[in-house]
Design a protein around this motif. Structure first.
Motif, PDB file in Angstrom:
ATOM      1  N   ARG A   1       0.849  -1.191   0.000  1.00 29.51           N
ATOM      2  CA  ARG A   1       0.000   0.000   0.000  1.00 29.51           C
ATOM      3  C   ARG A   1       0.887   1.244   0.000  1.00 29.51           C
ATOM      4  O   ARG A   1       2.093   1.151   0.211  1.00 29.51           O
ATOM      5  CB  ARG A   1      -0.970   0.012   1.186  1.00 29.51           C
ATOM      6  N   ASP A   2       0.285   2.378  -0.273  1.00 26.44           N
ATOM      7  CA  ASP A   2       1.020   3.640  -0.297  1.00 26.44           C
ATOM      8  C   ASP A   2       1.708   3.864   1.047  1.00 26.44           C
ATOM      9  O   ASP A   2       1.131   3.613   2.106  1.00 26.44           O
ATOM     10  CB  ASP A   2       0.028   4.775  -0.595  1.00 26.44           C
TER      11      ASP A   2
ATOM     12  N   THR B   1      -2.869   7.790  -5.846  1.00 31.48           N
ATOM     13  CA  THR B   1      -3.551   7.143  -4.717  1.00 31.48           C
ATOM     14  C   THR B   1      -4.267   8.180  -3.865  1.00 31.48           C
ATOM     15  O   THR B   1      -5.396   7.953  -3.406  1.00 31.48           O
ATOM     16  CB  THR B   1      -2.544   6.361  -3.850  1.00 31.48           C
ATOM     17  N   PHE B   2      -3.632   9.318  -3.655  1.00 29.67           N
ATOM     18  CA  PHE B   2      -4.242  10.397  -2.876  1.00 29.67           C
ATOM     19  C   PHE B   2      -5.532  10.880  -3.550  1.00 29.67           C
ATOM     20  O   PHE B   2      -6.578  11.018  -2.906  1.00 29.67           O
ATOM     21  CB  PHE B   2      -3.237  11.540  -2.723  1.00 29.67           C
TER      22      PHE B   2
ATOM     23  N   TYR C   1      -7.367   9.290  -5.751  1.00 30.36           N
ATOM     24  CA  TYR C   1      -8.350   8.198  -5.738  1.00 30.36           C
ATOM     25  C   TYR C   1      -9.075   8.152  -4.394  1.00 30.36           C
ATOM     26  O   TYR C   1     -10.300   8.003  -4.334  1.00 30.36           O
ATOM     27  CB  TYR C   1      -7.628   6.873  -5.993  1.00 30.36           C
ATOM     28  N   THR C   2      -8.315   8.284  -3.318  1.00 31.63           N
ATOM     29  CA  THR C   2      -8.888   8.275  -1.971  1.00 31.63           C
ATOM     30  C   THR C   2      -9.886   9.417  -1.793  1.00 31.63           C
ATOM     31  O   THR C   2     -10.965   9.233  -1.214  1.00 31.63           O
ATOM     32  CB  THR C   2      -7.763   8.388  -0.922  1.00 31.63           C
TER      33      THR C   2
ATOM     34  N   GLU D   1     -13.084   8.584  -3.697  1.00 32.94           N
ATOM     35  CA  GLU D   1     -13.842   7.540  -3.022  1.00 32.94           C
ATOM     36  C   GLU D   1     -14.597   8.082  -1.807  1.00 32.94           C
ATOM     37  O   GLU D   1     -15.554   7.473  -1.344  1.00 32.94           O
ATOM     38  CB  GLU D   1     -12.900   6.415  -2.577  1.00 32.94           C
TER      39      GLU D   1
ATOM     40  N   ILE E   1      -2.153   7.648   3.855  1.00 32.01           N
ATOM     41  CA  ILE E   1      -2.712   7.520   2.509  1.00 32.01           C
ATOM     42  C   ILE E   1      -2.861   6.047   2.146  1.00 32.01           C
ATOM     43  O   ILE E   1      -3.833   5.633   1.529  1.00 32.01           O
ATOM     44  CB  ILE E   1      -1.832   8.241   1.466  1.00 32.01           C
TER      45      ILE E   1
ATOM     46  N   GLY F   1      -6.069   4.057   0.835  1.00 28.60           N
ATOM     47  CA  GLY F   1      -6.067   3.738  -0.588  1.00 28.60           C
ATOM     48  C   GLY F   1      -6.240   2.280  -0.955  1.00 28.60           C
ATOM     49  O   GLY F   1      -6.500   1.955  -2.115  1.00 28.60           O
TER      50      GLY F   1
ATOM     51  N   TYR G   1       2.382  -1.780  -4.570  1.00 28.91           N
ATOM     52  CA  TYR G   1       2.796  -0.381  -4.588  1.00 28.91           C
ATOM     53  C   TYR G   1       4.257  -0.212  -4.991  1.00 28.91           C
ATOM     54  O   TYR G   1       4.602   0.634  -5.807  1.00 28.91           O
ATOM     55  CB  TYR G   1       2.556   0.247  -3.205  1.00 28.91           C
TER      56      TYR G   1
ATOM     57  N   ILE H   1      -6.852   2.764  -9.933  1.00 25.54           N
ATOM     58  CA  ILE H   1      -6.378   4.044  -9.409  1.00 25.54           C
ATOM     59  C   ILE H   1      -5.816   4.896 -10.552  1.00 25.54           C
ATOM     60  O   ILE H   1      -6.087   6.107 -10.641  1.00 25.54           O
ATOM     61  CB  ILE H   1      -5.304   3.815  -8.323  1.00 25.54           C
TER      62      ILE H   1
END
Length: 329
Positions: free
Chosen positions: A114-115, A150-151, A153-154, A157, A211, A215, A220, A305
């Motif tokens: 993950r991030d 990713t930021f 996308y979060t 969402e 993040i 995410g 990653y 993403i």
């Protein structure tokens, strides 16, 4: 007496020369492998553990890890043959495949799931939510890079439009983001460790969110190599993967303090106490894969993403870009 001392000295010299010769011989039997890492970060702790504890040598490899900042530059180094293995986000391999490269890059082992960045605020929040970002100025990562995608996308969402609900600055170089924030730019910044902890320790900001936690799971940061290199050097890829797996196993079976001790020499400017805190933070965020195996769901999530960020039109085929031949599930 003098003759005895001279004899003993001669014997010792012969023994020492023999040991050196053996060591040199052992070293010459190792296969040289150059690895380009996208950044030098405590986020990649299992890799440094594997390197420090000699797991690569146990597998017959002499691994040199060099910093090549930026996933695009890592990929270019692998494609040109300057290095054998790239260590960066899987998005880089997808871009290259979709550009029509014949000898494209194939991911063969995962490390981080993950991030690894954290959202740092200039203001203290007791109960922070992403809605607190509305109307704010955020120093983000490079456009098209995984941290920034990713930021964004979060945010989407969680019902926040990254283009209209806040101002995200993607113009500041990765290495300069912490400095810009310290200098007074922005209300928030996304940072990897140790920069996030350093800003907290200096009382200049507060970590308010992970993040990566927000995410979801993706490959990653993962290891890739040219398709031809993997086909021509399967034993190197297998042995390299085994060494990384040993590093992961060690991290999951030892304390934060023990791990910090091992990687201290890789981060000489970070105190043992801070290293321990950062290893714990990444462990608590479930940052690392337990095995190097990369699932199709995880690979497709990274493409979701990318598509959400407007950086991808067509999904790349998992079966072409990921091989789990050398991984345990």
């Amino acid at each position: 007496m003098k003759k005895i001392i001279i004899s003993i000295a001669c014997v010792l010299i012969i023994i020492i020369l023999g040991v050196i010769s053996t060591l040199n011989k052992d070293q010459s039997n190792l296969t040289k492998v150059k690895v380009a890492e996208v950044t030098h970060s405590i986020f990649y702790t299992p890799q440094y553990v594997a390197h420090a504890l000699g797991y690569f040598e146990e597998e017959g490899l002499d691994v040199e890890i060099m910093l090549v900042s930026g996933a695009d530059k890592v990929s270019a180094a692998v494609l040109s043959g300057d290095v054998h293995i790239g260590f960066c986000g899987s998005e880089a391999t997808i871009y290259i495949y979709n550009q029509g490269e014949k000898d494209y890059l194939v991911t063969f082992a995962g490390l981080t799931k993950r991030d690894g960045s954290f959202l740092v605020s200039r203001q203290k929040y007791d109960n922070f939510t992403l809605n607190d970002l509305k109307g704010k100025y955020v120093i983000g990562g490079r456009k098209g890079g995984m941290p920034e995608m990713t930021f964004e996308y979060t945010l989407k969402e969680n019902g926040i439009d990254p283009k209209t609900d806040l101002n995200i600055d993607t113009s500041i170089a990765f290495a300069s983001m912490a400095g810009a924030f310290i200098g007074g730019t922005g209300d928030f910044v996304t940072l990897f460790e140790p920069q996030a902890l350093q800003i907290e320790s200096q009382g200049l900001g507060y970590v308010v969110a992970s993040i990566g936690e927000l995410g979801g799971v993706v490959p990653y940061t993962a290891y890739n190599a040219k398709k031809s290199y993997i086909e021509n050097n399967p034993e190197v890829i297998e042995r390299f993967t085994k060494a990384i797996q040993k590093g992961l196993d060690y991290v999951f079976n030892h304390s934060d303090e023990e791990i910090a001790d091992i990687i201290t020499s890789y981060f000489p400017d970070t105190s043992k106490n801070d290293l321990t805190k950062i290893v714990k933070r990444y462990r608590d965020n479930d940052s690392w894969y337990k095995t190097t195996y990369i699932t199709e769901n995880d690979f497709n999530h990274i493409q979701e993403i990318m598509k959400s960020a407007g950086e991808l039109d067509t999904f790349a085929p998992y079966d072409n870009l990921v091989t789990n031949k050398y991984n345990k599930k």
